[in-house]
Design an enzyme around this catalytic site. Structure first.
Site, PDB file in Angstrom:
ATOM      1  N   PRO A   2       0.832  -1.214   0.000  1.00  0.00           N
ATOM      2  CA  PRO A   2       0.000   0.000   0.000  1.00  0.00           C
ATOM      3  C   PRO A   2       0.863   1.259   0.000  1.00  0.00           C
ATOM      4  O   PRO A   2       1.777   1.385   0.804  1.00  0.00           O
ATOM      5  CB  PRO A   2      -0.782  -0.112   1.319  1.00  0.00           C
ATOM      6  CG  PRO A   2      -0.665  -1.527   1.745  1.00  0.00           C
ATOM      7  CD  PRO A   2       0.630  -2.039   1.180  1.00  0.00           C
ATOM      8  N   GLU A   3       0.581   2.139  -0.937  1.00  0.00           N
ATOM      9  CA  GLU A   3       1.278   3.422  -0.986  1.00  0.00           C
ATOM     10  C   GLU A   3       0.300   4.530  -0.599  1.00  0.00           C
ATOM     11  O   GLU A   3      -0.848   4.251  -0.276  1.00  0.00           O
ATOM     12  CB  GLU A   3       1.861   3.643  -2.381  1.00  0.00           C
ATOM     13  CG  GLU A   3       2.953   2.610  -2.684  1.00  0.00           C
ATOM     14  CD  GLU A   3       3.881   3.069  -3.790  1.00  0.00           C
ATOM     15  OE1 GLU A   3       4.073   4.283  -3.931  1.00  0.00           O
ATOM     16  OE2 GLU A   3       4.399   2.216  -4.507  1.00  0.00           O
TER      17      GLU A   3
END
Ligand code: ZN
Length: 277
Positions: A2-3
């Site tokens: 996840p960014e």
């Protein structure tokens, strides 16, 4: 992994279900996440009202009515899902927060690189992760002048410098590649040599790429309540990322153009050598 856009998408997805709610019960199945879950977490957050959900970098912050703050990081494989309070935990559901509404927010994280932490609002500045984060790229204050200050004296390749969370918060490999392509800047260029006009274009490109990813993620939010894998995370068409050997999207028929992959500091960089100088 996840960014920033995925975390922002999760924040937007949780917001209507969590803000204003009272935490009625807390279940901790595992305390040994990347940061240990506070042993007295339940005691601290039960019966507290969640006033606001915010985000700093890739950390989700739940602000509580007594000045307490819950900090959630999704690590490499973490997901936050919403299910009904009667739903039983499955393997890798480490922390479950029941809300007075009957919803249950579940942190599911097979690799346990994420965390579920707690501190007082005044102590956020002391947090070892948050305290070293650079400016938020989606905030209006992040502009070319701000970025110039962050890049001053940095002679490393712009690609690597932008991945430094102390330079800009929450920028990951995918978005740096995409932003540099849109800005026409070579990933190998020394960070401090990008001229002001280049930084103006780069800042716009960073905001555009991130905002687009959040918007696309937002369109998949209808699946957000399913903690079964696909929810919340966006699918985005990349221009260069993971497209080695494919035509340059700006000049698909030009011979000198084409997406190449190089490795910088152990991470893959994708770029068009003809478009990016
Ligand atoms: Zn090109």
């Amino acid at each position: 992994m996840p960014e920033l856009p995925e975390v922002e998408t999760v924040r937007l997805g949780l917001q209507p279900h969590v803000e204003g709610q009272i935490i009625s019960k807390v279940h901790v199945e595992r305390y040994d996440l990347r940061r240990p879950v506070p042993y007295d977490l339940g005691q601290r957050i039960t019966q507290r009202r969640v006033v606001e959900l915010s985000r700093r970098g890739k950390v989700l912050l739940w602000h509580l009515d007594d000045g307490g703050v819950i900090l959630i990081h999704l690590g490499m494989s973490g997901r936050l899902g919403i299910v009904s309070a009667s739903t039983l935990p499955i393997r890798h559901d480490h922390v479950r927060v029941e809300l007075a509404s009957g919803d249950q927010v579940v942190l599911h994280d097979p690799r346990r690189f994420g965390f579920f932490d707690y501190c007082q609002r005044d102590d956020l500045v002391l947090d070892p992760l948050l305290s070293r984060l650079g400016p938020e790229p989606l905030e209006p204050a992040f502009d070319a002048t701000c970025l110039a200050k962050q890049l001053a004296g940095r002679s490393g390749p712009i690609k690597n410098v932008l991945l430094d969370q102390a330079v800009v918060a929450g920028l990951g490999n995918i978005y740096v590649c995409e932003a540099l392509f849109r800005a026409g800047i070579s990933p190998m260029r020394a960070a401090k040599t990008v001229p002001h006009q280049g930084l103006v274009v780069l800042v716009d490109a960073i905001k555009e790429v991130l905002a687009h990813a959040v918007a696309v993620g937002g369109s998949t939010l209808k699946d957000h309540r399913k903690p079964d894998g696909s929810q919340g995370y966006f699918q985005m068409q990349f221009k260069v990322y993971d497209r080695e050997g494919q035509p340059c999207p700006l000049h698909p028929d030009a011979k000198k153009h084409g997406i190449q992959r190089i490795v910088q500091s152990g991470r893959s960089t994708y770029y068009c050598p003809a478009c990016q100088r």
